[in-house]
Write a protein that holds these residues in place. Structure first.
Motif, PDB file in Angstrom:
ATOM      1  N   TRP A  43       0.814  -1.211   0.000  1.00  0.00           N
ATOM      2  CA  TRP A  43       0.000   0.000   0.000  1.00  0.00           C
ATOM      3  C   TRP A  43       0.853   1.268   0.000  1.00  0.00           C
ATOM      4  O   TRP A  43       0.477   2.254  -0.616  1.00  0.00           O
ATOM      5  N   GLN A  44       1.977   1.229   0.651  1.00  0.00           N
ATOM      6  CA  GLN A  44       2.859   2.396   0.619  1.00  0.00           C
ATOM      7  C   GLN A  44       3.329   2.678  -0.804  1.00  0.00           C
ATOM      8  O   GLN A  44       3.453   3.834  -1.201  1.00  0.00           O
ATOM      9  N   SER A  45       3.565   1.617  -1.574  1.00  0.00           N
ATOM     10  CA  SER A  45       4.019   1.802  -2.953  1.00  0.00           C
ATOM     11  C   SER A  45       2.941   2.431  -3.827  1.00  0.00           C
ATOM     12  O   SER A  45       3.240   2.990  -4.889  1.00  0.00           O
ATOM     13  N   SER A  46       1.662   2.358  -3.383  1.00  0.00           N
ATOM     14  CA  SER A  46       0.578   2.965  -4.150  1.00  0.00           C
ATOM     15  C   SER A  46       0.206   4.344  -3.629  1.00  0.00           C
ATOM     16  O   SER A  46      -0.759   4.948  -4.101  1.00  0.00           O
ATOM     17  N   GLY A  47       0.963   4.835  -2.635  1.00  0.00           N
ATOM     18  CA  GLY A  47       0.741   6.193  -2.153  1.00  0.00           C
ATOM     19  C   GLY A  47      -0.182   6.323  -0.969  1.00  0.00           C
ATOM     20  O   GLY A  47      -0.561   7.445  -0.595  1.00  0.00           O
ATOM     21  N   ALA A  48      -0.543   5.196  -0.354  1.00  0.00           N
ATOM     22  CA  ALA A  48      -1.438   5.256   0.807  1.00  0.00           C
ATOM     23  C   ALA A  48      -0.653   5.585   2.076  1.00  0.00           C
ATOM     24  O   ALA A  48       0.546   5.316   2.173  1.00  0.00           O
ATOM     25  N   ARG A  49      -1.346   6.156   3.047  1.00  0.00           N
ATOM     26  CA  ARG A  49      -0.783   6.358   4.385  1.00  0.00           C
ATOM     27  C   ARG A  49      -1.114   5.118   5.199  1.00  0.00           C
ATOM     28  O   ARG A  49      -2.290   4.818   5.417  1.00  0.00           O
ATOM     29  N   VAL A  50      -0.103   4.410   5.654  1.00  0.00           N
ATOM     30  CA  VAL A  50      -0.316   3.125   6.305  1.00  0.00           C
ATOM     31  C   VAL A  50       0.126   3.188   7.762  1.00  0.00           C
ATOM     32  O   VAL A  50       1.211   3.689   8.070  1.00  0.00           O
ATOM     33  N   HIS A  51      -0.728   2.689   8.643  1.00  0.00           N
ATOM     34  CA  HIS A  51      -0.407   2.617  10.064  1.00  0.00           C
ATOM     35  C   HIS A  51      -0.694   1.209  10.556  1.00  0.00           C
ATOM     36  O   HIS A  51      -1.594   0.532  10.064  1.00  0.00           O
ATOM     37  N   ARG A  52       0.083   0.770  11.546  1.00  0.00           N
ATOM     38  CA  ARG A  52      -0.196  -0.496  12.216  1.00  0.00           C
ATOM     39  C   ARG A  52      -0.624  -0.224  13.638  1.00  0.00           C
ATOM     40  O   ARG A  52      -0.090   0.672  14.290  1.00  0.00           O
ATOM     41  N   ALA A  53      -1.581  -1.001  14.132  1.00  0.00           N
ATOM     42  CA  ALA A  53      -2.113  -0.746  15.472  1.00  0.00           C
ATOM     43  C   ALA A  53      -2.605  -2.043  16.100  1.00  0.00           C
ATOM     44  O   ALA A  53      -2.996  -2.974  15.399  1.00  0.00           O
ATOM     45  N   SER A  54      -2.566  -2.078  17.436  1.00  0.00           N
ATOM     46  CA  SER A  54      -3.086  -3.238  18.168  1.00  0.00           C
ATOM     47  C   SER A  54      -4.291  -2.846  19.028  1.00  0.00           C
ATOM     48  O   SER A  54      -4.676  -3.563  19.941  1.00  0.00           O
ATOM     49  N   SER A  55      -4.863  -1.681  18.718  1.00  0.00           N
ATOM     50  CA  SER A  55      -6.078  -1.251  19.421  1.00  0.00           C
ATOM     51  C   SER A  55      -7.006  -0.588  18.405  1.00  0.00           C
ATOM     52  O   SER A  55      -6.651  -0.417  17.238  1.00  0.00           O
ATOM     53  N   THR A  56      -8.180  -0.196  18.869  1.00  0.00           N
ATOM     54  CA  THR A  56      -9.177   0.401  17.974  1.00  0.00           C
ATOM     55  C   THR A  56      -9.152   1.927  17.992  1.00  0.00           C
ATOM     56  O   THR A  56      -9.975   2.555  17.328  1.00  0.00           O
ATOM     57  N   LYS A  57      -8.220   2.538  18.722  1.00  0.00           N
ATOM     58  CA  LYS A  57      -8.245   3.993  18.908  1.00  0.00           C
ATOM     59  C   LYS A  57      -8.167   4.755  17.589  1.00  0.00           C
ATOM     60  O   LYS A  57      -8.876   5.741  17.385  1.00  0.00           O
ATOM     61  N   ARG A  58      -7.289   4.330  16.700  1.00  0.00           N
ATOM     62  CA  ARG A  58      -7.095   5.043  15.432  1.00  0.00           C
ATOM     63  C   ARG A  58      -8.308   4.954  14.515  1.00  0.00           C
ATOM     64  O   ARG A  58      -8.440   5.742  13.573  1.00  0.00           O
ATOM     65  N   MET A  59      -9.189   3.998  14.762  1.00  0.00           N
ATOM     66  CA  MET A  59     -10.332   3.800  13.868  1.00  0.00           C
ATOM     67  C   MET A  59     -11.294   4.969  13.886  1.00  0.00           C
ATOM     68  O   MET A  59     -12.031   5.184  12.920  1.00  0.00           O
ATOM     69  N   ALA A  60     -11.316   5.734  14.966  1.00  0.00           N
ATOM     70  CA  ALA A  60     -12.250   6.855  15.076  1.00  0.00           C
ATOM     71  C   ALA A  60     -11.989   7.909  14.014  1.00  0.00           C
ATOM     72  O   ALA A  60     -12.903   8.650  13.632  1.00  0.00           O
ATOM     73  N   ALA A  61     -10.746   7.995  13.517  1.00  0.00           N
ATOM     74  CA  ALA A  61     -10.391   9.027  12.544  1.00  0.00           C
ATOM     75  C   ALA A  61     -10.562   8.580  11.097  1.00  0.00           C
ATOM     76  O   ALA A  61     -10.383   9.378  10.170  1.00  0.00           O
ATOM     77  N   LEU A  62     -10.917   7.320  10.882  1.00  0.00           N
ATOM     78  CA  LEU A  62     -11.065   6.813   9.518  1.00  0.00           C
ATOM     79  C   LEU A  62     -12.326   7.367   8.879  1.00  0.00           C
ATOM     80  O   LEU A  62     -13.366   7.506   9.526  1.00  0.00           O
ATOM     81  N   THR A  63     -12.246   7.680   7.588  1.00  0.00           N
ATOM     82  CA  THR A  63     -13.375   8.243   6.855  1.00  0.00           C
ATOM     83  C   THR A  63     -13.621   7.430   5.585  1.00  0.00           C
ATOM     84  O   THR A  63     -12.896   6.477   5.288  1.00  0.00           O
ATOM     85  N   ALA A  64     -14.632   7.829   4.837  1.00  0.00           N
ATOM     86  CA  ALA A  64     -15.022   7.107   3.625  1.00  0.00           C
ATOM     87  C   ALA A  64     -13.828   6.914   2.690  1.00  0.00           C
ATOM     88  O   ALA A  64     -13.097   7.859   2.393  1.00  0.00           O
ATOM     89  N   GLY A  65     -13.659   5.691   2.228  1.00  0.00           N
ATOM     90  CA  GLY A  65     -12.571   5.363   1.316  1.00  0.00           C
ATOM     91  C   GLY A  65     -11.333   4.834   2.007  1.00  0.00           C
ATOM     92  O   GLY A  65     -10.465   4.235   1.363  1.00  0.00           O
ATOM     93  N   ASP A  66     -11.216   5.068   3.324  1.00  0.00           N
ATOM     94  CA  ASP A  66     -10.101   4.496   4.065  1.00  0.00           C
ATOM     95  C   ASP A  66     -10.319   2.989   4.213  1.00  0.00           C
ATOM     96  O   ASP A  66     -11.412   2.466   3.957  1.00  0.00           O
ATOM     97  N   VAL A  67      -9.264   2.285   4.649  1.00  0.00           N
ATOM     98  CA  VAL A  67      -9.308   0.829   4.729  1.00  0.00           C
ATOM     99  C   VAL A  67      -8.831   0.385   6.104  1.00  0.00           C
ATOM    100  O   VAL A  67      -7.839   0.901   6.623  1.00  0.00           O
ATOM    101  N   VAL A  68      -9.525  -0.587   6.681  1.00  0.00           N
ATOM    102  CA  VAL A  68      -9.044  -1.230   7.897  1.00  0.00           C
ATOM    103  C   VAL A  68      -8.947  -2.721   7.627  1.00  0.00           C
ATOM    104  O   VAL A  68      -9.867  -3.337   7.074  1.00  0.00           O
ATOM    105  N   VAL A  69      -7.793  -3.304   7.983  1.00  0.00           N
ATOM    106  CA  VAL A  69      -7.570  -4.739   7.817  1.00  0.00           C
ATOM    107  C   VAL A  69      -7.263  -5.332   9.188  1.00  0.00           C
ATOM    108  O   VAL A  69      -6.325  -4.884   9.857  1.00  0.00           O
ATOM    109  N   TRP A  70      -8.054  -6.316   9.590  1.00  0.00           N
ATOM    110  CA  TRP A  70      -7.768  -7.017  10.838  1.00  0.00           C
ATOM    111  C   TRP A  70      -7.065  -8.326  10.489  1.00  0.00           C
ATOM    112  O   TRP A  70      -7.613  -9.186   9.807  1.00  0.00           O
TER     113      TRP A  70
END
Length: 318
Positions: free
Chosen positions: A38-65
């Protein structure tokens, strides 16, 4: 239907996993593959072990568990879907003869639900065997997305585990098995089959085989990769050939050009690793391991190692 092949430039991708050091380390080949792709396609990628960052996700963003288990039930899947976030489950368990996706009990509900029942938009899997079993059952796209030729260079130095490949014949005296061998002694219990198979193989190979049973940290795994050039692979339910190939483990071993000898897997998975992993009947595994050790002690070993690395990087580029 939402399309995960769409351009993710300038989108946010959140890769999540259970908060457990051993589990996170086991999933790093998957996490790093997805991150680098995903970084090679220009996306901003984060890794997380909690749900805190999910509150900031908006339409078109992606979450992978990544990974299975109860921890995924704490994710606000329904809310993420309402906000237009694309929701992916990366399935990591080996299936036997049928699709074994669990049902999930979500917060505020007392009724377990199928993952495709408004909870996920796609399910990804490391094995074509699993995909074949589940694709006709799942009501959302079920895709083959294997761990690839990842790099660990983005990790802090103390967390890197891929050493530079070494062409040293002295490393070809002993093969190693990476993986858990549970202590179950009751036939039919989880892990019994692998325990039985390893004991039989050890009796045939003697000092030519060892169990690397503590390679769950960067330092420990790096040490094992520096000690051996031949690795043996056994399924959890060893002796059942129509099973998933252990692609996550293969990704680590092939990244350093190791020679891998495995009991047979599902033919669809075997084709993915043609020329990279030697698949043989379980009864022939000891002989195949002996041949592999001899080959790695020979003059052509260094070139074969380089060839495996090149093939793996080309075929499994993130």
């Amino acid at each position: 239907m939402r399309n995960f092949d769409a351009n993710t430039f300038n989108r946010t991708v959140l890769l999540c996993h259970m908060k457990h050091a051993k589990t996170e380390f086991m999933y790093l080949p998957i996490l790093l593959t997805l991150e680098q792709a995903w970084q090679s396609s220009g996306a901003r990628v984060h890794r997380a072990s909690s749900t805190k960052r999910m509150a900031a996700l908006t339409a078109g963003d992606v979450v992978v568990w990544v990974g299975m288990g109860r921890a995924a039930g704490s994710v606000p899947w329904a809310d993420l879907g309402k906000r237009g976030v694309l929701r992916v489950q990366y399935q990591t368990e080996p299936f036997g003869d049928r699709c074994q996706l669990p049902r999930e009990l979500t917060a505020g509900s007392d009724r377990p639900r199928d993952l495709w029942d408004g909870l996920r938009d796609e399910i990804w899997d490391y094995s074509r065997h699993n995909v074949e079993l589940c694709r006709g059952i799942s009501r959302v796209p079920y895709r083959y997305v294997p761990p690839g030729a990842f790099s660990d260079a983005s990790l802090p130095a103390k967390k890197r585990f891929l050493p530079e490949p070494r062409a040293d014949a002295a490393l070809a005296s002993t093969a190693a098995f990476l993986g858990a061998i549970p202590s179950n002694s009751t036939p039919g219990m989880p892990g019994y089959a692998r325990r039985r198979c390893f004991a039989t193989l050890k009796a045939e190979l003697g000092a030519g085989l060892r169990h690397a049973d503590s390679a769950y940290t960067a330092a420990a795994l790096r040490g094992e990769l520096l000690k051996h050039r031949v690795f043996v692979n056994l399924h959890k339910d060893c002796g059942s050939p129509l099973r998933p190939a252990e692609a996550v483990r293969f990704a680590v071993l092939l990244a350093v050009g190791a020679r891998v000898v495995s009991e047979h897997a599902n033919p669809a998975d075997e084709r993915e690793f043609e020329g990279l992993v030697e698949f043989v009947p379980l009864a022939d595994l000891a002989q195949a391991t002996t041949r592999a050790l001899a080959a790695e002690a020979g003059s052509a070993a260094a070139q074969a190692q380089s060839d495996r690395i090149a093939i793996f990087r080309e075929r499994f580029a993130p």
